[in-house]
Write a protein that holds these residues in place. Structure first.
Motif, mmCIF file in Angstrom:
data_model
loop_
_atom_site.group_PDB
_atom_site.id
_atom_site.type_symbol
_atom_site.label_atom_id
_atom_site.label_comp_id
_atom_site.label_asym_id
_atom_site.label_seq_id
_atom_site.Cartn_x
_atom_site.Cartn_y
_atom_site.Cartn_z
ATOM 1 N N THR B 171 0.831 -1.199 0.000
ATOM 2 C CA THR B 171 0.000 0.000 0.000
ATOM 3 C C THR B 171 0.864 1.247 0.000
ATOM 4 N N ALA B 174 2.131 1.708 -3.359
ATOM 5 C CA ALA B 174 1.084 2.192 -4.256
ATOM 6 C C ALA B 174 0.877 3.689 -4.078
ATOM 7 N N LEU B 175 0.882 4.138 -2.825
ATOM 8 C CA LEU B 175 0.652 5.565 -2.590
ATOM 9 C C LEU B 175 1.840 6.388 -3.080
ATOM 10 N N GLN B 184 2.998 11.739 3.611
ATOM 11 C CA GLN B 184 1.594 11.622 3.189
ATOM 12 C C GLN B 184 1.202 10.157 3.063
ATOM 13 N N ARG B 187 0.476 8.986 6.445
ATOM 14 C CA ARG B 187 -0.783 9.525 6.961
ATOM 15 C C ARG B 187 -1.987 8.787 6.370
ATOM 16 N N TYR B 188 -1.921 8.499 5.053
ATOM 17 C CA TYR B 188 -3.094 7.912 4.401
ATOM 18 C C TYR B 188 -3.017 6.399 4.263
ATOM 19 N N GLY B 189 -1.790 5.850 4.175
ATOM 20 C CA GLY B 189 -1.683 4.413 3.952
ATOM 21 C C GLY B 189 -1.482 3.622 5.230
ATOM 22 N N GLN B 193 -4.540 1.849 8.884
ATOM 23 C CA GLN B 193 -4.376 0.423 9.110
ATOM 24 C C GLN B 193 -3.920 0.119 10.533
#
Lengths: 269, 266, 259
Positions: B171, B174-175, B184, B187-189, B193
């Motif tokens: 992930t 991917a980000l 970032q 923060r998002y990936g 989780q």
């Protein structure tokens, strides 16, 4: 088409309220908690003591550290290991019946609820209290420490054992049924091999924890390195504190590394 | 019995791996024997004197209900200490866990340093930290809070960096392929989780801290432990029984609350 | 346009990923890259968006020299190239829409990035992308509750929302069952045709590659051994691509983890 997207957009479930509520609750409890704490910067005395502690730890009493008699750090650490080791083994053995009596897949609901409550009680009573009780039985010294650790280990170990029992692969039992195995054979060849690795891993983990907790035993005279450590602290003998702490920290780190390796080996085969 | 070579009908020879179980069993027996000697363990004493264990226990029953009003204040102190220490500790644990995670921090040295720091912190017995804190900050809840805070930082920090290191970095990759910076992507990936497990670990550590906080008073670090050690010193076991009852009820209640919360998180 | 000129990639452990690769792909092509595991398919793809650095040679994407990009330029460059993975690589415990919107994060103001609050226009764009791959109704479901095929379509929507020129797909259907694989391949084909997005797709199902791609690139031990329109591919060529004296080596070879 765009209308469809618009409709979907407004259909988005909003969790804002839940989050705000949660944050509000945490902040409220936080504010309430602050009332108990009298914040004060350490005064001159405190700062001096802090400096002394750091100096003591950085210049440990080497005579005590490299002393191999029964008053030296090495022997005390060895005694602590022995207390934690025996306490863990007895605790692990005592935990097995408790664990089975706590497993919903083995016993009926009233039995496991009752056993679970009993274990919560055992777990919650502070180790100190047990320590005092066992000092009455065995007199001050490491023997009382072993008995205390045996009892305090039960709480966590049996709880973790239950998870293992509940996670047993039942497919194998069906397969053994199909082969025509008896109940005893199913337990011996189907269940025990599954349990033994995980149980051992949990037990090793608990040994690790018991070694850390063993210091507390010193407070009530139940042996180990705790008592000399706390005496030295109360007497402001920071160089001695330094040498004992260095020994203890090194021991726990080494044991942790070994126990992690062992557990990885046990679980991954 | 010790022949580990098997010849099959086809002529193939299979050699069994030697089992380690006899060796391990022997080692364990020797270690137990040594430990029994060192700790002066004696089954005879246990059998002859075992009933002494129940003397104090019997003294605790029935608990002295009249003592109850004196328990509330220290009980709340204990809860407040554990809550504050756990909350602040868990917050500080996040940046430390990030700095200790191999897959977030590129430098092996930085990650190794923070791992070592967390290990050392975890190794220091909480009771020793509490005692030192009373010397520096004076007797009272402040010292207890600091001890709990330090333990929580190390415990939540370690579990969180392990969790981060166990994450599937796909992930994250991917980000990054979408043009996000590492921060970032974290923060998002990573955060969504690990957040549930992190919260769950924090709650778990709060439960444990509550239990532990009851001991801390023994060295003067505030809370229930103070009256516990006082009553134990006076051998007023009915009062001790009352303190323990209150502690058990409170801990069960908070455990139940926290378990419900943790189940919702999963 | 993607242009490889004498590109070589050698990993830190001296494993040769790509050997002197020359390849030119025009805008809007649908190219399938086939070959054994470890032959260099993933490496080839990851060089295009600079997830891997090339060791020597020249690589230009839309007239941009990829080797010269640094820091922020790399990230801006990557935002125009979508990427889809074998294991989907979605953010678990997060809604479908939340996953898709991540693509737009770099374009948000800092406070929105911190709090994770997306503007309405972004959400609409995300929903549109989901509609494009036919899973609009799942927008607020958590991704971990979707089937593999649906998850891969979320990943596809995630790339679409960034309005890419190129989509790189690394074994996108390897984890899917044959029927679902076809559905996802259909999505790729439709996106390729309708939006004129170039698609570079690693795949080890030769039959799917032949059925959907315009052009096949065969790669063996880091070298391109075939490059031509799908119609020219014969069983002998497939044999040539997959035949290797070091079959075992190639299979056991592990490409270093992409971190």
């Amino acid at each position: 088409m765009d209308n469809l997207l618009e409709a979907k957009l407004t259909a988005q479930p909003s969790k804002k309220r839940q989050y705000l509520l949660l944050v509000a609750v945490i902040l409220a409890v936080f504010a309430w908690s602050l009332t108990a704490i009298k914040f004060r910067a350490p005064d001159d005395g405190g700062a001096k003591i802090a400096a002394n502690i750091i100096r003591g730890i950085l210049s440990p009493d080497l005579n005590l550290l490299w002393n191999f008699t029964s008053q030296g750090v090495f022997y005390l650490l060895f005694e602590t290991i022995c207390i934690a080791f025996l306490g863990t083994i007895f605790g692990a053995i005592l935990s097995i019946p408790f664990a089975f009596l706590m497993a919903p897949s083995v016993v009926s609901r009233p039995v496991y609820i009752l056993t679970r409550f009993l274990v919560v009680v055992i777990r919650t009573v502070p180790a100190l209290v047990y320590g005092l009780m066992f000092v009455r039985v065995a007199g001050p010294g490491p023997f009382a420490g072993v008995l205390t650790m045996s009892l305090t280990s039960i709480g966590m170990v049996s709880k973790l054992y239950v998870d293992v029992i509940e996670d047993l692969d039942r497919g194998i039992l069906e397969a053994m049924d199909a082969i025509g195995c008896t109940t005893w054979e199913k337990i011996r060849f189907g269940i025990v091999p599954q349990l033994i690795a995980n149980f051992s891993s949990i037990t090793i983990y608990r040994f690790d924890m018991n070694l850390r907790d063993a210091t507390i035993l010193g407070l009530v005279g139940a042996g180990g390195i705790g008592a000399p450590l706390i005496f030295a602290m109360n007497a402001y003998r920071w160089h001695q504190v330094g040498s004992i702490l260095i020994g203890l920290v090194a021991l726990i780190l080494i044991v942790e590394i070994i126990s992690n390796k062992l557990r990885a080996k046990l679980v991954n085969g | 019995m010790f022949n580990r070579k098997f010849q099959l009908a086809s002529g193939k020879v299979v050699v069994a791996r030697p089992s380690k179980i006899p060796l391990i069993s022997l080692l364990m027996i020797v270690l137990i024997a040594i430990a029994l000697q060192v700790t002066k363990f004696s089954f005879t004493t246990l059998l002859l004197n075992g009933h002494q264990f129940f003397v104090i226990l019997r003294g605790m029953l029935p608990p002295n209900l009249k003592f109850l009003p004196r328990i509330w204040q220290p009980l709340f102190d204990t809860i407040k200490m554990s809550f504050l220490g756990s909350l602040l500790g868990a917050l500080l644990a996040v940046p430390l866990a990030l700095l200790a995670a191999n897959n977030i921090v590129r430098s092996k040295w930085i990650a190794g340093f923070f791992k070592f720091f967390l290990s050392i912190l975890r190794t220091l017995p909480t009771i020793v930290v509490a005692l030192i804190a009373t010397f520096i900050f004076g007797l009272g809840t402040m010292a207890g809070t600091i001890a709990i805070f330090m333990f929580t930082v190390s415990y939540v920090g370690k579990l969180t960096y392990e969790q981060i290191e166990a994450l599937d970095m796909g992930t994250f990759e991917a980000l990054e392929s979408l043009g996000l910076t590492r921060l970032q992507a974290f923060r998002y990936g990573v955060m969504p989780q690990i957040l549930p497990t992190y919260l769950s670990t924090t709650l778990f550590s709060f439960e444990g801290n509550l239990r532990y906080a009851a001991i801390l008073g023994y060295v003067g670090a505030g809370g229930l432990g103070i009256i516990l050690s006082e009553q134990l010193g006076w051998r007023d076991y009915a009062n001790v029984g009352m303190i323990l009852t209150v502690l058990i009820v409170t801990v069960s209640l908070i455990e139940w609350l926290s378990q419900t919360a943790r189940r919702k998180l999963q | 346009m993607i242009k490889f000129e004498n590109v070589t990639k050698i990993y830190d452990n001296d494993h040769v990923g790509l050997k002197n690769v020359n390849l030119q792909i025009e805008q809007g092509e649908f190219v399938a890259i086939i070959g054994l595991s470890g032959a260099g398919k993933s490496t080839l793809l990851r060089c295009v968006n600079k997830m891997h650095e090339i060791t020597s040679g020249k690589l230009t994407v839309n007239e941009v020299d990829v080797t010269k990009l640094k820091g922020k330029e790399v990230r801006q460059f990557r935002s125009k190239i979508g990427m889809v993975f074998q294991s989907f690589n979605l953010i678990t415990r997060t809604s479908v829409l939340g996953n898709v919107l991540v693509t737009l994060v770099p374009s948000l103001p800092w406070w929105r990035r911190l709090l994770g609050i997306y503007p309405r226009s972004a959400k609409l764009a995300g929903l549109e992308a989901l509609d494009n791959v036919g899973i609009l109704e799942k927008a607020y479901t958590r991704v971990d509750q979707l089937s593999g095929g649906q998850q891969q379509r979320v990943a596809l929507a995630r790339t679409l929302v960034g309005d890419p020129d190129i989509i790189l797909a690394d074994e996108p259907v390897a984890a899917l069952d044959p029927v679902t694989a076809k559905v996802v391949m259909n999505d790729f084909q439709r996106i390729n045709q309708q939006l004129n997005i170039s698609i570079l797709l690693n795949i080890h199902h030769v039959d799917l590659a032949l059925a959907y791609a315009d052009r096949i690139v065969g790669i063996r031990q880091g070298e391109i051994v075939f490059d031509g329109p799908t119609a020219q591919v014969t069983p002998e060529i497939i044999d040539h691509i997959y035949h290797s004296h070091h079959v075992e080596d190639a299979v056991n070879e592990k490409v270093p983890a992409h971190v």
